[in-house]
Write a protein that holds these residues in place. Structure first.
Motif, PDB file in Angstrom:
ATOM      1  N   ARG A 193       0.842  -1.183   0.000  1.00 13.37           N
ATOM      2  CA  ARG A 193       0.000   0.000   0.000  1.00 13.37           C
ATOM      3  C   ARG A 193       0.882   1.238   0.000  1.00 13.37           C
ATOM      4  NH1 ARG A 193      -4.847  -1.121  -1.534  1.00 13.37           N
ATOM      5  NH2 ARG A 193      -5.773   0.567  -0.351  1.00 13.37           N
ATOM      6  N   ARG A 194       0.364   2.367  -0.409  1.00 18.53           N
ATOM      7  CA  ARG A 194       1.171   3.564  -0.596  1.00 18.53           C
ATOM      8  C   ARG A 194       1.676   4.104   0.743  1.00 18.53           C
ATOM      9  NH1 ARG A 194      -1.378   7.978  -4.214  1.00 18.53           N
ATOM     10  NH2 ARG A 194      -0.730   6.477  -5.786  1.00 18.53           N
ATOM     11  N   GLY A 195       2.945   3.854   1.031  1.00 20.04           N
ATOM     12  CA  GLY A 195       3.577   4.362   2.247  1.00 20.04           C
ATOM     13  C   GLY A 195       2.783   4.011   3.483  1.00 20.04           C
ATOM     14  N   ASN A 196       2.619   4.996   4.369  1.00 26.10           N
ATOM     15  CA  ASN A 196       1.830   4.758   5.574  1.00 26.10           C
ATOM     16  C   ASN A 196       0.458   5.413   5.490  1.00 26.10           C
ATOM     17  OD1 ASN A 196       2.466   7.414   5.766  1.00 26.10           O
ATOM     18  ND2 ASN A 196       3.691   7.255   7.645  1.00 26.10           N
ATOM     19  N   THR A 197       0.031   5.801   4.276  1.00 32.89           N
ATOM     20  CA  THR A 197      -1.270   6.451   4.111  1.00 32.89           C
ATOM     21  C   THR A 197      -2.399   5.445   3.976  1.00 32.89           C
ATOM     22  OG1 THR A 197      -1.173   6.521   1.693  1.00 32.89           O
ATOM     23  CG2 THR A 197      -0.137   8.348   2.903  1.00 32.89           C
ATOM     24  N   GLY A 198      -2.073   4.199   3.701  1.00 30.75           N
ATOM     25  CA  GLY A 198      -3.116   3.200   3.492  1.00 30.75           C
ATOM     26  C   GLY A 198      -3.656   3.190   2.083  1.00 30.75           C
ATOM     27  N   GLU A 199      -3.148   4.055   1.197  1.00 28.31           N
ATOM     28  CA  GLU A 199      -3.634   4.122  -0.169  1.00 28.31           C
ATOM     29  C   GLU A 199      -2.789   3.234  -1.081  1.00 28.31           C
ATOM     30  OE1 GLU A 199      -6.362   5.539  -0.909  1.00 28.31           O
ATOM     31  OE2 GLU A 199      -6.644   6.456   1.053  1.00 28.31           O
ATOM     32  N   GLY A 200      -3.395   2.691  -2.119  1.00 23.39           N
ATOM     33  CA  GLY A 200      -2.682   1.811  -3.026  1.00 23.39           C
ATOM     34  C   GLY A 200      -3.157   1.974  -4.450  1.00 23.39           C
ATOM     35  N   TRP A 201      -3.735   0.929  -5.006  1.00 20.61           N
ATOM     36  CA  TRP A 201      -4.185   0.958  -6.391  1.00 20.61           C
ATOM     37  C   TRP A 201      -5.317   1.957  -6.588  1.00 20.61           C
ATOM     38  CZ3 TRP A 201      -1.435  -1.101 -10.108  1.00 20.61           C
ATOM     39  CH2 TRP A 201      -0.578  -2.173  -9.817  1.00 20.61           C
ATOM     40  N   GLU A 202      -5.254   2.667  -7.704  1.00 16.09           N
ATOM     41  CA  GLU A 202      -6.315   3.592  -8.048  1.00 16.09           C
ATOM     42  C   GLU A 202      -6.564   3.531  -9.542  1.00 16.09           C
ATOM     43  OE1 GLU A 202      -3.693   7.689  -8.380  1.00 16.09           O
ATOM     44  OE2 GLU A 202      -4.418   7.038  -6.412  1.00 16.09           O
ATOM     45  N   LEU A 203      -7.734   4.008  -9.954  1.00 11.74           N
ATOM     46  CA  LEU A 203      -8.097   4.085 -11.361  1.00 11.74           C
ATOM     47  C   LEU A 203      -8.105   5.551 -11.778  1.00 11.74           C
ATOM     48  CD1 LEU A 203     -11.021   1.499 -11.705  1.00 11.74           C
ATOM     49  CD2 LEU A 203      -8.583   1.155 -12.017  1.00 11.74           C
ATOM     50  N   SER A 204      -7.521   5.821 -12.932  1.00 17.99           N
ATOM     51  CA  SER A 204      -7.480   7.167 -13.484  1.00 17.99           C
ATOM     52  C   SER A 204      -8.448   7.243 -14.660  1.00 17.99           C
ATOM     53  CB  SER A 204      -6.055   7.499 -13.936  1.00 17.99           C
ATOM     54  OG  SER A 204      -6.001   8.791 -14.507  1.00 17.99           O
ATOM     55  N   PHE A 205      -9.352   8.239 -14.650  1.00 20.44           N
ATOM     56  CA  PHE A 205     -10.383   8.380 -15.669  1.00 20.44           C
ATOM     57  C   PHE A 205     -10.161   9.660 -16.466  1.00 20.44           C
ATOM     58  CE2 PHE A 205     -12.213   6.046 -12.118  1.00 20.44           C
ATOM     59  CZ  PHE A 205     -12.741   4.929 -12.750  1.00 20.44           C
ATOM     60  N   LEU A 206     -10.208   9.538 -17.784  1.00 22.45           N
ATOM     61  CA  LEU A 206     -10.064  10.695 -18.665  1.00 22.45           C
ATOM     62  C   LEU A 206     -11.139  10.638 -19.746  1.00 22.45           C
ATOM     63  CD1 LEU A 206      -6.926   9.420 -18.097  1.00 22.45           C
ATOM     64  CD2 LEU A 206      -6.383  11.662 -19.041  1.00 22.45           C
ATOM     65  N   GLY A 207     -11.606  11.811 -20.188  1.00 23.16           N
ATOM     66  CA  GLY A 207     -12.606  11.870 -21.241  1.00 23.16           C
ATOM     67  C   GLY A 207     -13.834  12.639 -20.793  1.00 23.16           C
ATOM     68  N   GLN A 208     -14.998  12.190 -21.256  1.00 22.21           N
ATOM     69  CA  GLN A 208     -16.269  12.849 -20.932  1.00 22.21           C
ATOM     70  C   GLN A 208     -17.228  11.803 -20.395  1.00 22.21           C
ATOM     71  OE1 GLN A 208     -16.867  16.334 -21.886  1.00 22.21           O
ATOM     72  NE2 GLN A 208     -18.620  16.185 -20.489  1.00 22.21           N
ATOM     73  N   GLY A 209     -17.677  12.000 -19.151  1.00 20.61           N
ATOM     74  CA  GLY A 209     -18.606  11.038 -18.575  1.00 20.61           C
ATOM     75  C   GLY A 209     -18.712  11.187 -17.075  1.00 20.61           C
ATOM     76  N   PHE A 210     -18.967  10.071 -16.389  1.00 20.76           N
ATOM     77  CA  PHE A 210     -19.151  10.096 -14.942  1.00 20.76           C
ATOM     78  C   PHE A 210     -18.403   8.929 -14.305  1.00 20.76           C
ATOM     79  CE2 PHE A 210     -22.360   7.076 -16.299  1.00 20.76           C
ATOM     80  CZ  PHE A 210     -22.289   6.091 -15.320  1.00 20.76           C
ATOM     81  N   ALA A 211     -18.153   9.056 -13.014  1.00 18.12           N
ATOM     82  CA  ALA A 211     -17.613   7.964 -12.211  1.00 18.12           C
ATOM     83  C   ALA A 211     -18.361   7.965 -10.884  1.00 18.12           C
ATOM     84  CB  ALA A 211     -16.110   8.125 -11.982  1.00 18.12           C
ATOM     85  N   LEU A 212     -18.837   6.794 -10.475  1.00 14.34           N
ATOM     86  CA  LEU A 212     -19.611   6.653  -9.241  1.00 14.34           C
ATOM     87  C   LEU A 212     -18.729   6.022  -8.170  1.00 14.34           C
ATOM     88  CD1 LEU A 212     -22.457   6.933  -7.930  1.00 14.34           C
ATOM     89  CD2 LEU A 212     -22.871   4.558  -8.638  1.00 14.34           C
ATOM     90  N   VAL A 213     -18.574   6.731  -7.046  1.00 20.63           N
ATOM     91  CA  VAL A 213     -17.693   6.287  -5.961  1.00 20.63           C
ATOM     92  C   VAL A 213     -18.515   6.125  -4.689  1.00 20.63           C
ATOM     93  CG1 VAL A 213     -15.679   6.895  -4.568  1.00 20.63           C
ATOM     94  CG2 VAL A 213     -15.730   7.478  -6.989  1.00 20.63           C
ATOM     95  N   GLN A 214     -18.248   5.061  -3.930  1.00 21.18           N
ATOM     96  CA  GLN A 214     -18.933   4.862  -2.660  1.00 21.18           C
ATOM     97  C   GLN A 214     -18.020   5.276  -1.499  1.00 21.18           C
ATOM     98  OE1 GLN A 214     -19.870   0.741  -2.002  1.00 21.18           O
ATOM     99  NE2 GLN A 214     -17.744   0.094  -2.021  1.00 21.18           N
ATOM    100  N   PRO A 215     -18.589   5.682  -0.365  1.00 23.52           N
ATOM    101  CA  PRO A 215     -17.787   6.119   0.774  1.00 23.52           C
ATOM    102  C   PRO A 215     -17.333   4.953   1.638  1.00 23.52           C
ATOM    103  CG  PRO A 215     -20.082   6.407   1.297  1.00 23.52           C
ATOM    104  CD  PRO A 215     -20.031   5.879  -0.125  1.00 23.52           C
TER     105      PRO A 215
END
Length: 252
Positions: A193-215
């Motif tokens: 995971r990314r350092g000590n932040t707890g973050e790791g893999w992510e998806l990068s979105f480009l173009g025109q549209g939407f992305a739905l994220v849950q909390p």
């Protein structure tokens, strides 16, 4: 008998898909168009309804065996109403149009049988075997009922405003978007995971549209060997973050 419970009555609607409360879906069947629902999601029904738990094409079985991605569905047919829910998750009905929608199959509760589904691959920027992510592309015209852990966030993406989302929090996005998996800047750090932040893999979105994220990021314990391959280790695929959602549903 008297109780505040009697206030939770059925919500009448002429719509095929009607959210009864944030965590319960009502689907009306007329005997003409079937609905495909997640196995084990039926909590009640009225009328003459047939549930076919063996529904799955040969191609879908092969895709599930090859990628770990796919939907374990039951076909609901007949005349009446079916009530669907899964782990008290929040339910959202989406109208799929020509551009299509790509989803994490763990968050699909039900969809029209007329829609077409296909497993697609999202590659990582490192080209490392096993570090990619498989998703489900839904095309055609019809409705899909999605689930989220908590109330979601809909992010609009434009050519001059791209979005990055945690791979364990993303639920769905416009199929027209360009998508790539990425992790830390240094490829030697991909295995953690990314350092000590707890973050790791992510998806990068480009173009025109939407992305739905849950909390919510339902993560396995750090460094837990839950499944085979890097994708499973970091919350992707059927053994990772959304795999917990799938496995809980299958065990019902």
């Amino acid at each position: 008998m008297q109780s505040p419970l009697f206030a939770y009555t059925e919500q009448q609607s002429q719509d095929r898909y009607a959210v009864q409360n944030p965590q319960l879906l009502r689907v009306a069947l007329t005997g003409q168009d079937d609905v495909l629902a997640r196995k084990g999601a039926m909590v009640a029904y009225q009328g003459l309804i047939d549930f076919d738990g063996e529904y799955q094409s040969h191609g879908q079985r092969q895709a599930r065996a090859r990628t770990g991605e796919g939907l374990d569905l039951m076909r609901c047919s007949g005349q009446g109403t079916v009530y669907l829910a899964n782990l008290a998750q929040y339910i959202h009905v989406v109208e799929v149009e020509q551009e299509g929608m790509t989803v994490d199959s763990a968050y699909v509760l039900a969809l029209d049988s007329s829609l077409h589904t296909e497993v697609i691959a999202v590659d990582s920027q490192y080209g490392i075997s096993g570090s990619g992510k498989y998703q489900l592309n839904i095309s055609g015209r019809g409705k899909v009922a999605l689930m989220t852990s908590g109330q979601p966030l809909m992010l609009q993406i434009t050519p001059d405003k791209y979005v990055n989302a945690d791979a364990d929090a993303i639920v769905a996005w416009s199929s027209s978007l360009r998508v790539q998996m990425q992790a830390q800047t240094h490829s030697s750090g991909v295995l953690r995971r990314r350092g000590n932040t707890g973050e790791g893999w992510e998806l990068s979105f480009l173009g025109q549209g939407f992305a739905l994220v849950q909390p919510s990021e339902v993560m396995p314990p750090q460094n837990a060997q839950i499944g085979q391959g890097m994708a499973a280790q970091f919350g992707m695929g059927q053994h990772g973050a959304h795999g917990q959602n799938q496995n809980n549903a299958w065990s019902r």
